[in-house]
Design an enzyme around this catalytic site. Structure first.
Site, PDB file in Angstrom:
ATOM      1  N   ARG A 179       0.920  -1.144  -0.030  1.00 46.90           N
ATOM      2  CA  ARG A 179      -0.081  -0.063  -0.072  1.00 46.90           C
ATOM      3  C   ARG A 179       0.809   1.153  -0.030  1.00 46.90           C
ATOM      4  O   ARG A 179       1.717   1.387   0.996  1.00 46.90           O
ATOM      5  CB  ARG A 179      -0.818  -0.049   1.277  1.00 46.90           C
ATOM      6  CG  ARG A 179      -1.682   1.416   1.503  1.00 46.90           C
ATOM      7  CD  ARG A 179      -2.526   1.425   2.538  1.00 46.90           C
ATOM      8  NE  ARG A 179      -3.785   0.592   2.106  1.00 46.90           N
ATOM      9  CZ  ARG A 179      -4.951   0.634   2.650  1.00 46.90           C
ATOM     10  NH1 ARG A 179      -5.228   1.667   3.578  1.00 46.90           N
ATOM     11  NH2 ARG A 179      -6.058   0.262   2.020  1.00 46.90           N
ATOM     12  N   HIS A 229      -7.372   0.776  -6.265  1.00 47.69           N
ATOM     13  CA  HIS A 229      -7.694  -0.045  -5.225  1.00 47.69           C
ATOM     14  C   HIS A 229      -8.382  -1.401  -5.716  1.00 47.69           C
ATOM     15  O   HIS A 229      -9.401  -1.768  -5.221  1.00 47.69           O
ATOM     16  CB  HIS A 229      -8.788   0.643  -4.011  1.00 47.69           C
ATOM     17  CG  HIS A 229      -8.443   0.171  -2.572  1.00 47.69           C
ATOM     18  ND1 HIS A 229      -7.661  -0.991  -2.338  1.00 47.69           N
ATOM     19  CD2 HIS A 229      -9.041   0.489  -1.561  1.00 47.69           C
ATOM     20  CE1 HIS A 229      -7.830  -1.079  -0.978  1.00 47.69           C
ATOM     21  NE2 HIS A 229      -8.639  -0.284  -0.460  1.00 47.69           N
ATOM     22  N   GLN A 238     -10.151  -3.768  -3.019  1.00 46.62           N
ATOM     23  CA  GLN A 238     -11.295  -3.421  -2.561  1.00 46.62           C
ATOM     24  C   GLN A 238     -12.442  -3.746  -3.535  1.00 46.62           C
ATOM     25  O   GLN A 238     -13.628  -4.046  -3.249  1.00 46.62           O
ATOM     26  CB  GLN A 238     -11.336  -1.895  -2.391  1.00 46.62           C
ATOM     27  CG  GLN A 238     -12.704  -1.308  -2.057  1.00 46.62           C
ATOM     28  CD  GLN A 238     -12.880  -1.628  -0.658  1.00 46.62           C
ATOM     29  OE1 GLN A 238     -12.212  -1.622   0.483  1.00 46.62           O
ATOM     30  NE2 GLN A 238     -14.196  -2.310  -0.250  1.00 46.62           N
ATOM     31  N   ASP A 269     -17.018   7.478  -1.055  1.00 44.62           N
ATOM     32  CA  ASP A 269     -15.666   7.166  -0.358  1.00 44.62           C
ATOM     33  C   ASP A 269     -15.390   8.601   0.346  1.00 44.62           C
ATOM     34  O   ASP A 269     -16.062   9.570  -0.144  1.00 44.62           O
ATOM     35  CB  ASP A 269     -14.687   6.608  -1.198  1.00 44.62           C
ATOM     36  CG  ASP A 269     -13.267   6.349  -0.781  1.00 44.62           C
ATOM     37  OD1 ASP A 269     -13.135   6.298   0.545  1.00 44.62           O
ATOM     38  OD2 ASP A 269     -12.435   6.329  -1.559  1.00 44.62           O
ATOM     39  N   CYS A 272     -16.340   1.907   0.867  1.00 45.19           N
ATOM     40  CA  CYS A 272     -14.995   1.080   1.287  1.00 45.19           C
ATOM     41  C   CYS A 272     -14.757   1.155   2.526  1.00 45.19           C
ATOM     42  O   CYS A 272     -14.062   0.315   3.365  1.00 45.19           O
ATOM     43  CB  CYS A 272     -13.986   1.189   0.024  1.00 45.19           C
ATOM     44  SG  CYS A 272     -13.450   2.857   0.190  1.00 45.19           S
ATOM     45  N   ARG A 288     -13.485  -8.345   1.863  1.00 39.08           N
ATOM     46  CA  ARG A 288     -12.001  -8.104   1.515  1.00 39.08           C
ATOM     47  C   ARG A 288     -11.470  -9.503   1.949  1.00 39.08           C
ATOM     48  O   ARG A 288     -10.592  -9.883   0.998  1.00 39.08           O
ATOM     49  CB  ARG A 288     -11.675  -6.940   2.493  1.00 39.08           C
ATOM     50  CG  ARG A 288     -12.213  -5.551   2.184  1.00 39.08           C
ATOM     51  CD  ARG A 288     -11.532  -5.136   0.884  1.00 39.08           C
ATOM     52  NE  ARG A 288     -10.209  -5.256   0.719  1.00 39.08           N
ATOM     53  CZ  ARG A 288      -9.596  -4.102   1.171  1.00 39.08           C
ATOM     54  NH1 ARG A 288     -10.193  -3.058   1.699  1.00 39.08           N
ATOM     55  NH2 ARG A 288      -8.201  -4.186   0.783  1.00 39.08           N
TER      56      ARG A 288
HETATM   57  N1  NVA Z   1      -9.694   6.881  -1.224  1.00 41.62           N
HETATM   58  C1  NVA Z   1      -9.179   6.315   0.129  1.00 41.62           C
HETATM   59  C2  NVA Z   1      -9.562   4.845   0.465  1.00 41.62           C
HETATM   60  C3  NVA Z   1      -9.292   4.439   1.758  1.00 41.62           C
HETATM   61  C4  NVA Z   1      -9.674   2.862   1.763  1.00 41.62           C
HETATM   62  C5  NVA Z   1      -7.722   6.820   0.240  1.00 41.62           C
HETATM   63  O1  NVA Z   1      -7.260   6.451  -0.642  1.00 41.62           O
HETATM   64  O2  NVA Z   1      -7.564   7.340   1.598  1.00 41.62           O
HETATM   65  N1   CP Z   2     -11.170   0.118   2.646  1.00 39.58           N
HETATM   66  C1   CP Z   2     -10.015   0.016   2.989  1.00 39.58           C
HETATM   67  O1   CP Z   2      -8.972  -0.390   2.308  1.00 39.58           O
HETATM   68  O2   CP Z   2      -9.833   0.250   4.410  1.00 39.58           O
HETATM   69  P1   CP Z   2      -8.225   0.347   5.092  1.00 39.58           P
HETATM   70  O3   CP Z   2      -7.771   1.619   4.729  1.00 39.58           O
HETATM   71  O4   CP Z   2      -8.711   0.035   6.612  1.00 39.58           O
HETATM   72  O5   CP Z   2      -7.589  -0.813   4.866  1.00 39.58           O
END
Ligand code: NVA
Ligand code: CP
Length: 314
Positions: free
Chosen positions: A111, A138, A141, A233, A273, A301
């Site tokens: 990530r 993502h 997800q 989101d 998400c 997930r």
């Molecule tokens: N769009 C959000 C998703 C978190 C799971 C981010 O990138 O922070």
């Molecule tokens: N939806 C998602 O990826 O959550 P986290 O940021 O908690 O991993």
């Protein structure tokens, strides 16, 4: 069902654009099968002795826990590598990190910020790399989301999904996944918050092969009409914390609340998400309404990623 039948061993999972509809469908079938096996208490230790290295350059609750639990349930082990602890932070290159981790681990999940870093890790490493979220995508997800939509609607083809809010990484992957699986996806954003043009182009290319449609919209009340799924989101993604106040101002009106939900199809479901920010992109009452399937998404997930790992990790 046998994970080997999908013939994906050794592949990386960087974007949904890289996978065919048949491959995505196969992974979703495997996910449903693994979910049923786990529910029935049937053993499914498909990855004994394998190790997943998980690099996190951003925070996580769901991704970290679901990958770690998933690997444990598959008979393997997952290792949490916070970027503040590993040498990547101090300037060790992605290339060297990829080569070194490939000597210890059976696969790497990452990530991070730049999609290019994930692509480089996959290019330089010798084990499958799984994208656990970047600024652009993502995909894990959206695999969980598509599994959830299949469970609630019986299929994906022709389903109408309307995403309301910031045209971000989740919106991008929803377009790509929907395009691959024949869905009708509308991304409804204020001006300046549209998804990136090159991603829209990819999705539209994919949509031509499957009968899917990908549309952009401005007015959430028009877009929501007839939606099977309303999705949102956060307005400020990880890395955009400094823009929070401006984004709250710009995105006001792009919230899924009870009014917007009442304008969608009567059997519509709400998805997010998570993490959710009540009073911003969604209201608390909608998150906990009978039409919400956000916690099914979160659970899925686990099952979707178990399928990805079981199919890809040699
Ligand atoms: N769009 C959000 C998703 C978190 C799971 C981010 O990138 O922070
Ligand atoms: N939806 C998602 O990826 O959550 P986290 O940021 O908690 O991993």
């Amino acid at each position: 069902m046998d994970a080997n039948d999908l013939r994906l061993k050794g592949r990386s999972f960087l974007t949904l654009h890289d996978y065919t509809p048949a491959e995505i469908g196969g992974l979703l079938d495997l996910a449903a099968d693994l979910k049923a096996r786990q529910r029935a208490g049937k053993a499914h230790a498909l990855l004994p002795g394998r190790v997943l290295a998980m690099i996190f350059e951003k925070s996580s609750t769901r991704t970290r826990v679901s990958f770690e639990v998933g690997m444990f349930q598959l008979g393997g082990h997952a290792m949490f590598l916070s970027s503040s602890d590993i040498q990547l932070k101090l300037g060790e290159t992605i290339k060297d990190t990829a080569n070194v981790l490939s000597r210890y681990a059976s696969a790497i999940m990452i990530r991070t910020f730049a999609q290019q870093d994930v692509a480089d890790l996959a290019a330089y490493g010798q084990v499958p790399v799984i994208n656990g979220l970047t600024d652009d995508f993502h995909p894990c997800q959206i695999m969980a989301d598509m599994l959830t939509i299949r469970e609630h609607f019986g299929g994906l083809q022709e389903r109408r999904l309307v995403y309301v809010g910031d045209g971000n990484n989740v919106a991008h992957s929803l377009m790509l996944g929907g395009a691959k699986m024949g869905m009708h996806v509308t991304i409804c954003t204020p001006g300046g918050y549209e998804p990136k043009e090159w991603v829209v182009k990819w999705a539209q290319e994919d949509a031509r092969q499957t009968g899917a449609t990908i549309a952009l919209a401005r007015d959430p009340h028009v877009a929501a009409r007839g939606a099977d799924v309303l999705y949102t989101d956060t307005w400020a993604s990880m890395g955009q914390e400094a823009e929070h106040a401006r984004r709250v101002k710009d995105l006001a009106g792009y919230q899924i609340d009870e009014t917007l939900l009442s304008e969608a199809s009567p059997q519509a479901r709400v998805m997010h998400c998570l993490p959710a920010h009540w009073g911003e992109e969604i209201s608390e009452s909608v998150v906990y309404s009978p039409q919400s399937i956000v916690f099914d998404q979160a659970e899925n997930r686990l099952h979707a990623q178990k399928a990805i790992m079981a199919a890809l990790i040699p």
